[in-house]
Each structure stands twice: as structure tokens, then as C-alpha cells.
Motif scaffolding. Structure first.
Motif, PDB file in Angstrom:
ATOM      1  N   MET A 335       0.807  -1.221   0.000  1.00  0.00           N
ATOM      2  CA  MET A 335       0.000   0.000   0.000  1.00  0.00           C
ATOM      3  C   MET A 335       0.842   1.273   0.000  1.00  0.00           C
ATOM      4  O   MET A 335       0.315   2.342  -0.296  1.00  0.00           O
ATOM      5  CB  MET A 335      -1.008   0.001   1.152  1.00  0.00           C
ATOM      6  CG  MET A 335      -0.412  -0.017   2.520  1.00  0.00           C
ATOM      7  SD  MET A 335      -1.635  -0.422   3.825  1.00  0.00           S
ATOM      8  CE  MET A 335      -2.687   1.029   3.812  1.00  0.00           C
ATOM      9  N   ALA A 342      -6.681  -0.243  -1.639  1.00  0.00           N
ATOM     10  CA  ALA A 342      -7.216   0.073  -0.317  1.00  0.00           C
ATOM     11  C   ALA A 342      -8.110   1.309  -0.357  1.00  0.00           C
ATOM     12  O   ALA A 342      -9.125   1.387   0.336  1.00  0.00           O
ATOM     13  CB  ALA A 342      -6.071   0.281   0.684  1.00  0.00           C
ATOM     14  N   VAL A 367      -0.774  -9.754  -1.383  1.00  0.00           N
ATOM     15  CA  VAL A 367      -0.729  -8.775  -0.295  1.00  0.00           C
ATOM     16  C   VAL A 367       0.661  -8.165  -0.215  1.00  0.00           C
ATOM     17  O   VAL A 367       1.645  -8.742  -0.689  1.00  0.00           O
ATOM     18  CB  VAL A 367      -1.101  -9.417   1.066  1.00  0.00           C
ATOM     19  CG1 VAL A 367      -2.545  -9.893   1.061  1.00  0.00           C
ATOM     20  CG2 VAL A 367      -0.156 -10.561   1.422  1.00  0.00           C
ATOM     21  N   GLY A 368       0.730  -6.993   0.388  1.00  0.00           N
ATOM     22  CA  GLY A 368       1.997  -6.321   0.561  1.00  0.00           C
ATOM     23  C   GLY A 368       2.672  -6.707   1.861  1.00  0.00           C
ATOM     24  O   GLY A 368       2.240  -7.643   2.550  1.00  0.00           O
ATOM     25  N   SER A 369       3.729  -5.976   2.204  1.00  0.00           N
ATOM     26  CA  SER A 369       4.536  -6.298   3.386  1.00  0.00           C
ATOM     27  C   SER A 369       4.278  -5.345   4.544  1.00  0.00           C
ATOM     28  O   SER A 369       5.046  -5.319   5.495  1.00  0.00           O
ATOM     29  CB  SER A 369       6.021  -6.232   3.019  1.00  0.00           C
ATOM     30  OG  SER A 369       6.316  -7.184   2.021  1.00  0.00           O
ATOM     31  N   HIS A 370       3.222  -4.552   4.449  1.00  0.00           N
ATOM     32  CA  HIS A 370       2.962  -3.586   5.513  1.00  0.00           C
ATOM     33  C   HIS A 370       2.266  -4.227   6.697  1.00  0.00           C
ATOM     34  O   HIS A 370       1.580  -5.235   6.555  1.00  0.00           O
ATOM     35  CB  HIS A 370       2.127  -2.425   4.978  1.00  0.00           C
ATOM     36  CG  HIS A 370       2.909  -1.564   4.043  1.00  0.00           C
ATOM     37  ND1 HIS A 370       3.752  -0.581   4.484  1.00  0.00           N
ATOM     38  CD2 HIS A 370       3.017  -1.588   2.697  1.00  0.00           C
ATOM     39  CE1 HIS A 370       4.332  -0.019   3.442  1.00  0.00           C
ATOM     40  NE2 HIS A 370       3.916  -0.604   2.337  1.00  0.00           N
ATOM     41  N   GLU A 372      -0.407  -4.134   8.253  1.00  0.00           N
ATOM     42  CA  GLU A 372      -1.829  -3.768   8.204  1.00  0.00           C
ATOM     43  C   GLU A 372      -2.542  -4.803   7.354  1.00  0.00           C
ATOM     44  O   GLU A 372      -2.109  -5.102   6.238  1.00  0.00           O
ATOM     45  CB  GLU A 372      -1.960  -2.368   7.590  1.00  0.00           C
ATOM     46  CG  GLU A 372      -3.386  -1.932   7.388  1.00  0.00           C
ATOM     47  CD  GLU A 372      -3.575  -0.419   7.416  1.00  0.00           C
ATOM     48  OE1 GLU A 372      -2.694   0.320   7.903  1.00  0.00           O
ATOM     49  OE2 GLU A 372      -4.626   0.028   6.936  1.00  0.00           O
ATOM     50  N   SER A 373      -3.626  -5.349   7.880  1.00  0.00           N
ATOM     51  CA  SER A 373      -4.292  -6.436   7.156  1.00  0.00           C
ATOM     52  C   SER A 373      -4.996  -5.947   5.895  1.00  0.00           C
ATOM     53  O   SER A 373      -5.275  -6.730   5.000  1.00  0.00           O
ATOM     54  CB  SER A 373      -5.273  -7.168   8.069  1.00  0.00           C
ATOM     55  OG  SER A 373      -6.241  -6.270   8.552  1.00  0.00           O
ATOM     56  N   GLY A 374      -5.273  -4.640   5.807  1.00  0.00           N
ATOM     57  CA  GLY A 374      -5.880  -4.096   4.593  1.00  0.00           C
ATOM     58  C   GLY A 374      -4.879  -3.847   3.473  1.00  0.00           C
ATOM     59  O   GLY A 374      -5.247  -3.315   2.428  1.00  0.00           O
ATOM     60  N   ASP A 375      -3.642  -4.233   3.696  1.00  0.00           N
ATOM     61  CA  ASP A 375      -2.572  -4.028   2.705  1.00  0.00           C
ATOM     62  C   ASP A 375      -2.660  -5.098   1.622  1.00  0.00           C
ATOM     63  O   ASP A 375      -1.901  -6.066   1.612  1.00  0.00           O
ATOM     64  CB  ASP A 375      -1.224  -4.074   3.428  1.00  0.00           C
ATOM     65  CG  ASP A 375      -0.045  -3.997   2.479  1.00  0.00           C
ATOM     66  OD1 ASP A 375      -0.180  -3.376   1.419  1.00  0.00           O
ATOM     67  OD2 ASP A 375       1.018  -4.561   2.831  1.00  0.00           O
TER      68      ASP A 375
END
Lengths: 442, 442
Positions: A335, A342, A367-370, A372-375
Motif C-alpha cells: 500500500m 485500499a 498482499v503487501g509487506s505492511h 496492516e491487514s488491509g494491505d
């Protein structure tokens, strides 16, 4: 699942090809080589794709200068130079965008300045630097600009942004033509006409046209032509009551692109033809000269030209319910380099670019590596089940509003941006480092 | 509309006061002076508020070291030093966050590393620098870290992140405890136990506890205690089957704060008491030693400490329908410095900070200066109608996830961040300049 190896031509850059060995190249440059040389994540821009879309727009709208590239989609000095070389005009919406354009020696006379809350500094810089057009967004701004132009001894050409009251079918967050929004003067209430009269009377302003914008990701001419017809009625009123013939009509941006295989991009030639015909016909009916039509594509030029390369890291199968397993592919961005899924629920086309895939279909989420589950980059995909750690994955159509909206969330550093053309790659923007972040510390 | 002049104490920084002349001060520093000295937009952090919330958490959870400040909410070297001086531990979720902490000489032994997709570089840096705990998120990572630790000749203390299957009532995007998400090992499927066994057997890892996170903006102890009870059953199974007593239990973050006057922040003392009692009771029932409870607040420490100052620019009244007029107040920042309203639909408390307001109520929307109609900071407010261009407006509770997620959209430069304490202000992070943006150009 051989369909996964295809690259939908209407989504991917024009010079993207999957070679016989399975490797994807853009403009002859193998993407895995870019990933190795510049690291991941990395944005790759197909220069000829970008330029060809400038040319398509210029041809469709009769003249490159009538097409204003909207900086907000993605701007760097290199991009400004490409736009200049293609003869297009340029929209800026802040003093920062103006400064980047000027740093690239973009001719100020071909720049148009936008914004609902332009600062005095921004207006003054526009006037001093000789920015061609300023689009006025409020009564306050009209008075302020008249004052600023007077102080500089200049008569500034302006347009007035109007709200035509047309709601193009689009996502709530990016609709901009309805009345209940921050931009422009209302056509219905008469405030647009009053602004036109005030601009006509202002000593240091020359009103050259009206501007309207119907929305983003528009796929049909209807919204544009309806807006044009309504706005032209005001041209007629201005002709009759103020005795002024406005030479230009700016119909804004919003030209839709395909983000996924099942979407169809707007047909630029068709829409331009319909739009220009409608303007000519309506002007004739109203008994006024047809103004020159200006347009402001950003996404439609920069979006399809860019892809983002990621390396696949953790692969994890998650039990969603008794019947369903979902595979989570984590990539080394997220994100911070692409907030659009998002923010807008945007979808993307993702493909393996380092090799062919032979696997069976499995429900997959990228998914990304941030922290945050919304990433999430791709929420619901069916991908082959042989994608593994170390594979390179690319998201297509990330040339617009990805780098431009990128953040340093979780102290991630912005990716590099690399252009490719004729078999060679060139770094446009270097990758940020932790030193860039620490340089803000006192 | 005198209520508008009040500053809801549970939303604003603890040392925020509206003086008799109507000016708002924080820690004795008048906010208009900060706006004049550092420019707007600008973030102002109440240092003593931040520190006092560290102390509150430390007291509630028995020991400052049991409280891990979550860097992702907002990290700078100054923040890392405050956290260190208060004796708290620190969570990092990327190599960038780790490097900022180390640049501030934060003791590595009190750092815990998080992430669903930690890079080899990140893991290696953690091991080499002596990071206290690493929270393992996948089988792949467990094997990789064992390998990395072996190469460095170190036995690394680790926790295992588990999904307890508790859904705290919260916003979809920031819920993190359900099974269908990227983080952690499933408790229900047995994969969490298998990971614990693998970690116990790994030569270069020492398993010291389990970790879980129930969500964000949680306001009751129930979610935490339910999660703790479920996870403790796994402690019991690990005790019985692996012969290991895990000394720590990390229950993550999610401690809710009040963003608006009608919200109530989570009561830290009450929740800590309920949580620690539940853990003690459950452990006793299971016949195991009660582990030390660790928590990871980020927002609950940094959020209420910060406010964002803006200058009001364009004021525009828009006719929404025959009965309704909405006033649009444009400010000189927007979604680049606070993406949360656009991203999560977040609400904020905004007040005039330069003077008292005497106006009558009018439906108002606070919008930013970006070229996007979704650039809204406060969507639906009733503000006095005397707010004018040049007034300073502040949004409260912007200390967390605003600067941290900030972008350069429209080539906006990041605001400065200023701390205030005992009547003095100090710049923590300087304002970005256009030169910072251009420094990435090749």
C-alpha cells in the motif's frame, strides 16, 4: 492454466511481450533483468507506449496543444520532457507540480494551472513564469488573481471551472461533476455566469473559456457531450449578454482505461469524434462559433504505460472455510507504492514475468509487506498454484496514481522508476534510501 | 455556537487549553505562533502528553518494558528517544523502522520485529544488531530465521504470531484477527502448535511466547481477554506436549482512542486490570504459570498527542438541494497529510485555534487542496459561519497514522513536525522542499 501466461494487450504496455522462454519483455528489455539491476519493487514505464498515447490523443483531438497531460497522474522531469516533445500542453495543480515542470524546462505558455485552493504563492508563480492559462475555481480566487496579475503588470488568460451537473457513472470518491463538491462554479444557480461576467470585467484577466470535468474512469462519450451541451448554453448567454466569444472549451479528463482483462478501455478516436461533432452541432444550433475543445487526460496516457515489479516472498495457504483455501502471496511492496486497492477498491492484472506458469488454479490474494491487514494489492484472483518465493510478479496499468500517491508507510522507501525504450532501460527516479527519510530529522 | 470553542479533553492533547483571548495553546505554546513560525500545514506533538500515555500504559501493565510502542503509528528519532527514556520497548515492522530506531540509539534488546514478509536483509539486520524478539509469521520465515541466526552464531528469541479467531468490532480494513488474512498461524487448524514445536526444535531459535492481535480501535477488554483465553490453551498444550513453559504472551495493540467528542477512549487501567486478571485466572485454571503480558499500543500513545494546523483558504457555499447549503472550507493540506478520512472514512474533531468563534451553525465540509473531489478531511460538520480565509483550523488526534502514511500527491511536500513542551517548541522533522522531490531525479 495457460491463460495466466497471456498478457491482455488492452491492459499491458503496448510493447510488452512474453517471449518463447516465458520471460516478459517491455520494449525489448527483459523485466527480470530490470528487477535484478534496480531491485524490487520497481516501476517500469514503456516510453513509446506513453508517447504513442500522447500521439493518439493529439490526433483524435486535432492538435497536440489541445491535449493537456494531467501531471497529478504521474510527473517527473522526464515525463514533462516527453510531454513537451510530443507537443502536448500540461496541467499542474500545485506549485510543486509547476516547479517540476519548469525544472524540466517545459514551456510555461503551454501550462494550465488548476486547484480549488491555489495559494497566493502559486498564483504569483504562475503569473510571473508566464503560465498560459489559470482555471479559476472561486470568486475569491478571481479577485485575488486579478490583484496578483495587476501587481505583475500582466493580463492573465483564465478559464472558469463550472459544475455542469452531470454525474458520470464512476466511483464515488472520484466523481467530480455533481453540485455538492469543492470544485467550480454552479451552472444551475447562475454563479458560473456571474463569474464569467466578473472575469470579463476584471482589468487584469482575459476570459478565454470555461472548464468542466465530469469524472474519472469514464468509458462513454455521453457524459462529456451532455456536459459540453450544457456548458455551451453558457457560451451562448455570455455571447448574448456580455458580447464576448469564448475561443476555448476545456472538457477535462476522465478517459477510462482497462485495469483488468474483462474491462475495455475508452475508445479515444470514437469519443473524440462524438465529442467534437456534438460541440460543433450544438454551437451551430446556438448560433455561436464552436470553441476549440481542450482535454486533460492523465491516467489514459500514463496508466497503461507502467507496470510494477515485485518479488514474491512468503507464500501462505489459509483456510477460509471448510471448503475454501486461499493462497496469500506476499510481495515486497504494498500500500505504500499502490494505495488504490485500499483507497478505491481498485483491481489489477497481475502476472508472473520471469517464466511460464504450469500450475492449477487456486484462489489467491496478493498482499503487501505492511503491518496492516488491509494491505492488499489483488483481492480475489485465481492464480496458478506454482508461484513460489523468489518469482517476480508484475501488476499492469500502474503508471498513474501509484507512484504519485506513494507514501513511506512503515518507513518503506519509494521504489525506483525506470523507463524502457528500444531495448534499453534508464533510471528516471532513483530508489529512496533510509538516508532520505533521516535527512528530515533535525 | 459557543460549544465550538470548547476543546473536548478526551480528544485533544492533555496540555491543550483555549486561553481567555480565544487562542489555543499546547504546553503553553500558542498554536498560531507555531503556524507563523513553521508555516502550515504543520503537525504539533504535545511531548508531555505522549510521555504521559507511555507512563499510563506502563503503570497499567505493570512494567514499562512490557509495553511496546508500535512504530508504524509514528516514528522519528525524537519519538524513539522519548519511548526509550520512558523505558518502553519498541515494535518495528520493517528494516526502515529498525534503522530509524537504531539511528536514535534505541537499545536493540528492547526492540521486537514484526511483519508478514520480512526480507532476509531485515532478519539478518535484526539478528546482527541484537534485536530482542522477532515475531515469526510463517513456516518459511521460521526456517529462514533459524538459518540466518545460525550463520551469525546466535540463538534468537522468537514469538509466534497466532490467529485466535476473535473478531473485534472494528472497521473492515483494520481488522486483523480473522482467519482469512495474511498474518499469523491458525490456532484452529493446528498450524500454530506445529510452528511452536518447530521453533522449539530449531537449534538457533528460542521460543519465548505467542503473539496475537485482535484488531484496531478496540474499546472493550472482551476481545483481548477472549483471545488471551484461547491462546493460553495453546500454552497449556505446549507445556504438556513439548515440555516448554512460555514466559511471555504478547496481546498486540488496538487500544481505541476518541477521534470525535462523542467517542470515549478505551479506559487503559480498566482494560489492563481485566486483561491481567483474565490471564492469571485462565493460567491458574489450566495449571500453568501465568506468562508476562506484553502489549503494543501505537495509536493510543501517539494519536491524541498530535494535532495538525491548517490555514483556511477558499470558503465556498454550495447548494446541495433546495433546502440545504453546505459551506466548503478549503485548507492548505489534505489527503497527502491525512489519508485516513478517504481510506477508512475516519472522522476528526476540527476547531478554530486562532480566536473565539461567534457564528451561527452552518453545515460545513473541510476539504484539502488536492486535485481530487474525494480529498475531504471532515465530511459532515456543523461549524460556525464566521470561519474565514486566513483563520487557522486544527484537527485533533492526528498524531498517529497521518504523518506516517503521508504522501507527496500533487507534488505536495510533507509538513514539518514540531514538538511542544514547557512553553517551548522544537522542530522534530523539517518541512520537505521541492528540492527533496527533485533530488530523486537522475
Amino acid at each position: 492454466m495457460t491463460i495466466f501466461n497471456e498478457l491482455p494487450a488492452h491492459v499491458w504496455p503496448r510493447n510488452a511481450v512474453r517471449q518463447e522462454d516465458g520471460v516478459v519483455t517491455i520494449a525489448g528489455v527483459p523485466l527480470p533483468e530490470i528487477a535484478e539491476e534496480y531491485g524490487t519493487p520497481v516501476f517500469v514505464i514503456d516510453e513509446d507506449d506513453f508517447r504513442s498515447r500522447c500521439q493518439d490523443m493529439a490526433r483524435a483531438f486535432g492538435n497536440p496543444g489541445n491535449v493537456h497531460y494531467a501531471s497529478k497522474a504521474f510527473l517527473s522531469k522526464t515525463v514533462a520532457r516527453w510531454v513537451d516533445e510530443e507537443g502536448l500542453s500540461l496541467d499542474v495543480a500545485s506549485i510543486g507540480e509547476l516547479r517540476i515542470a519548469l525544472a524540466a524546462e517545459f514551456p510555461a505558455a503551454r501550462i494550465t494551472a488548476h486547484g480549488n485552493n491555489k495559494s497566493v504563492d502559486f498564483l504569483r508563480a504562475c503569473v510571473k513564469e508566464g503560465v498560459g492559462h489559470i482555471v479559476l475555481d472561486s470568486e475569491q480566487e478571481l479577485e485575488l488573481l486579478d490583484f496578483v496579475a495587476a501587481a505583475e503588470g500582466i493580463c492573465q488568460e483564465v478559464l472558469i471551472r463550472v459544475k455542469p451537473g452531470i454525474e458520470a457513472h464512476t466511483h464515488e470518491f472520484i466523481a467530480t461533476s455533481h453540485e455538492d463538491q469543492k470544485f467550480g462554479f454552479s451552472l444551475a444557480s447562475g454563479s458560473a455566469f456571474r463569474a464569467a461576467a466578473a472575469a470579463t470585467n476584471a482589468e487584469n484577466l482575459t476570459l478565454i473559456g470555461l472548464h468542466c470535468h465530469v469524472g474519472s474512469q469514464v468509458f462513454e462519450a455521453t457524459g462529456f457531450t451532455l456536459a459540453a451541451e450544457r456548458v455551451l448554453e453558457l457560451y451562448s448567454k455570455i455571447h448574448d449578454e456580455l458580447g464576448v466569444d469564448l475561443p476555448m472549451l476545456d472538457l477535462g479528463g476522465g478517459y477510462g482505461i482497462a485495469y483488468t482483462a474483462d474491462e475495455e478501455p475508452l475508445n479515444v478516436d470514437e469519443v473524440a469524434h462524438d465529442l467534437l461533432s456534438a460541440v460543433a452541432k450544438t454551437a451551430a444550433e446556438l448560433g455561436i462559433d464552436a470553441p476549440v475543445v481542450l482535454v486533460e487526460p492523465g491516467r489514459a496516457i500514463a496508466g497503461p504505460a507502467g507496470v510494477t515489479l515485485y518479488e514474491v516472498g512468503t507464500v501462505k495457504d489459509v483456510t477460509v472455510d471448510e471448503k475454501t483455501t486461499r493462497r496469500y502471496l506476499s510481495v515486497d511492496g504494498g500500500m505504500s507504492d499502490n494505495i488504490r486497492p485500499a483507497l478505491y477498491g481498485s483491481e489489477y492484472d497481475a502476472r508472473l514475468i520471469s517464466r511460464f506458469s504450469e500450475g492449477d488454479e487456486i484462489a489467491t490474494r496478493v498482499v503487501g509487506s505492511h503491518c496492516e491487514s488491509g494491505d492488499i494489492l489483488v483481492r480475489d484472483a485465481e492464480f496458478p498454484n506454482d508461484i513460489a518465493t523468489g518469482d517476480y510478479l508484475a501488476l499492469a496499468a500502474t503508471g498513474a496514481y501509484c507512484y504519485a500517491m506513494s507514501s513511506r508507510y512503515n518507513a518503506f522507501t519509494r521504489p525506483a522508476v525506470v523507463s524502457v525504450r528500444a531495448g534499453r532501460s534508464r533510471q528516471m527516479l532513483r530508489r529512496e534510501t533510509i538516508e532520505d527519510i533521516l535527512s528530515l530529522e533535525d
